[in-house]
Write a protein that holds these residues in place. Structure first.
Motif: not given
Lengths: 519, 163
Positions: A398-400, A402-403, A406-407, A412, A415-416, A418-419, A423, A426, B95, B101-102, B105-106, B114, B117, B148, B154, B156
């Protein structure tokens, strides 16, 4: 002769130290992604794509393709040791491979999976080399109308073959096309479905959607299985890591046949590695003198499907490279990767960038060899990945994710998105709505619309342009057959007369795929 | 159960198609330069979508005629439903935690957010071994940042932590 020069030049390209290194990195990452249950090659490539920004396109694409076919090698490990395919196309391997492992022949099952994959994978690349040029030359005759019909054919195939229900397949493809229309229209410059959100002006990025629908959704499913207490446990490898003479004799036929079946099915859009593996399994069971041994640890049931799903990757590269049409979710992500580097796969790419195309194709010979070397002696090392506790693995994925998301734009907002798609992925899985048609339509949507509008502009709005040539008519007929064929067949099977005909003429020789997959 | 689900999918799809159709009608058309316009293709897509919904409706009707799901007894079914409800709450919690977390995040930066989380998730799903959870949650984000941020360029977010 010119083609032969290009092929030789391709070897010169892929044997450059940098490209050789990235071939190695690609197949290694592919094997790791394949071993880890649940993260398929599509999610793996989507996650790693942002890391290739700024790289030389040839090296990056060689690496990404390496992940694609490397994942097929790794997929068998999880299938044999935990009866859960690491890659969806290894589903058939889990039936007999797991039974072999229970009998102490896990080493032999993994060895024949690696050797079969190598032989069939190499056969597939030879066939790809042979078929690529004539097909790409034929594709040069395609105008916008023909190209639109070709994309329509690919989409109908994926929609009808990807799941159990045609309706759900079309809904998924339709949703993908709707998402593809979000953003600024390329021809008129008008905003469409942006809803005042600036970030949506550039459209919905396929990498974000892939990461969400494959990786995040898989994490949710994995965490759910931990919560329910039904997560699979890996078996230890017992016994020697090599085949007996008898096992080798029994495997060689299935490997050759699997290679041919896999390549031919791989060319068809929508069919994919899973169908190749099923076809190979059914064929071997029919040809076997002991069909009752299938499902109880028959090595033919591992050798054939593993060979088929590897040859399938080379087959899938044929329409991708020659026509620019992907046949499944992973090749759709691959097409997205090409486009990301400013390259459009298709006949013109063979003329404009033969070094790149043949560099990629030839790297597959080298990659298969590296995979054989990696997978035979180091298999015990890769299997250790299966012992990583799922409670740690899924949060890390999950954290990978997010990276990775984001990249893409360092935003951000992505990221939303993506989430949300996590869902949605799923929910799709729970409702048995296939995901590949959505992803394929999202990637192809823009090209499809441009071809559609260009064809109509040329014909002054006359829609008969889509049946104006023999190629268009043939593609239209093929689209209708691919779309309505399985639906008509399923409706026909429901008729009582037909059911009695089927049951009197044919023994039940289809393996219980669902049963093997669920455990 | 299956039939109801398919009917719900059809209903949601029709509502979604109607909304898409309305939004398509709102797209500005230009009188010059683009004879086909930006609305035609979305109309075709919308028709395809509705066709998919109708086929699904047809499929669900014919499957209703041929299947009857009476094989599962009431007690196991209730237990299965209760388990499904618990799973839904678990997914909603994951979720919600990911959304939180999101959101930070920034602001907090990649490493702080992270670590927090990961620690939350691993303590929940890898119970009884908090030392391992703590070590993994602390080390992996730092390693991830090095790979990264420094190796793959990247960018971050640094957030509160000066890096």
């Amino acid at each position: 002769m010119e083609t032969f020069d290009h092929i030789l030049n391709g070897f010169a390209v892929c044997l450059q130290p940098t490209n050789l290194l990235f071939t190695f990195v690609g197949v290694l990452l592919g094997t790791i992604i394949g071993v880890l249950p649940g993260i398929g090659s599509a999610a793996g490539i989507a996650l790693l794509l942002p890391a290739t920004f700024g790289m030389d396109p040839t090296a990056a694409l060689i690496m990404i393709c390496g992940i694609f076919y490397g994942a097929k090698y790794g997929g068998s490990t999880a299938a044999v040791l935990i009866r859960t395919p690491g890659d969806a196309s290894s589903v058939m391997t889990s039936l007999d491979g797991y039974e072999m492992a229970r009998k102490g022949r896990a080493g032999a099952a993994l060895a024949i999976a690696a050797i079969g994959s190598f032989i069939a994978g190499s056969m597939g690349v030879v066939a790809l080399t042979v078929f690529a040029v004539p097909l790409s030359s034929a594709a040069l005759k395609f105008g916008p109308a023909e190209y639109f019909m070709l994309l329509l054919f690919a989409m109908t195939c994926v929609s009808s073959l990807a799941g159990k229900s045609l309706g759900k397949g079309i809904l998924s493809a339709g949703l993908g096309l709707m998402l593809a229309t979000v953003g600024i229209d390329l021809q008129s410059g008008q905003q469409r479905y942006v809803m005042g959100i600036i970030e949506l002006q550039d459209g919905v990025n396929f990498i974000i959607v892939s990461v969400g629908m494959f990786a995040v959704a898989q994490v949710l499913r994995g965490l759910e299985s931990i919560y329910r207490g039904d997560a699979a446990q890996a078996m230890k490898i017992n016994g020697p890591l090599w085949l007996t003479r008898e096992e080798w004799r029994r495997s060689i036929g299935p490997v050759w046949r699997g290679g041919i079946i896999g390549f031919l099915i791989g060319i068809l859009p929508g069919a994919g590695g899973t169908i190749s593996a099923i076809m190979s399994y059914v064929t071997e069971r029919r040809l076997s003198k002991n069909p009752e041994s299938f499902g109880k640890g028959a090595i033919e049931g591992v050798a054939g499907p593993e060979a088929a799903n590897n040859a399938d990757t080379a087959g899938a590269m044929v329409p991708l490279l020659t026509l620019g049409v992907p046949g499944g979710s992973t090749t759709a992500v691959l097409l997205g990767a090409f486009i990301m580097f400013g390259l459009q796969p298709g006949p013109l790419l063979f003329q404009e960038r033969p070094d790149l195309v043949w560099g990629i194709v030839d790297s597959m010979y080298i990659g298969n060899l590296i995979l054989l070397i990696l997978n035979l002696p180091l298999i015990a090392l890769f299997t250790r990945l299966l012992y990583i506790p799922n409670g740690l693995l899924y949060p890390l994925i999950l954290t990978i994710s997010v990276i990775g998301a984001f990249a893409v734009n360092l935003s951000t907002f992505d990221l939303y998105i993506m989430l949300i798609f996590g869902l949605l992925g799923y929910v799709f899985e729970k409702l048995e709505i296939p995901i590949p048609p959505l992803l394929l339509s999202l990637v192809l949507g823009e090209m499809m619309e441009q071809s559609f509008r260009r064809a109509l502009t040329i014909s002054n709005g006359d829609a008969t342009v889509f049946v104006g040539s023999q190629i268009c008519v043939v593609l239209l007929i093929m689209s209708v057959i691919s779309l309505l064929g399985p639906f008509g067949w399923s409706q026909l099977k429901r008729l009582r007369v037909f059911q009695s005909l089927l049951s009197s003429n044919r023994p039940s020789d289809k393996p219980e795929i669902g049963a093997g997959n669920a455990k | 159960m299956e039939i109801n689900r398919d009917r719900i999918i059809v209903a949601v799809s029709i509502v979604f198609a109607a909304a898409y159709l309305y939004a398509t009608g709102q797209i500005t058309m230009l009188d010059f330069g683009d004879p086909i316009g930006p609305r035609l293709f979305p109309y075709v897509v919308c028709s395809l979508f509705v066709l998919g919904a109708l086929i699904l409706l047809l499929e669900s009707r014919s499957s209703r005629r041929t299947t009857a799901d009476d094989s599962i007894a009431d007690a196991p079914r209730q237990s299965k439903n209760a388990q499904q409800r618990r799973s839904i709450w678990m997914i909603a919690a994951v979720l919600g935690w990911t959304l939180l977390y999101l959101l930070v995040f920034e602001r907090l930066g990649y490493i702080i957010s992270t670590v927090t989380f990961l620690l939350g998730l691993t303590l929940c799903f890898y119970r009884g071994r908090w030392q391992i959870s703590l070590a993994v949650s602390a080390l992996v984000p730092i390693l991830g940042y090095l790979v990264f941020h420094h190796l793959l360029n990247v960018n971050l977010p640094a957030g509160l932590m000066p890096l």
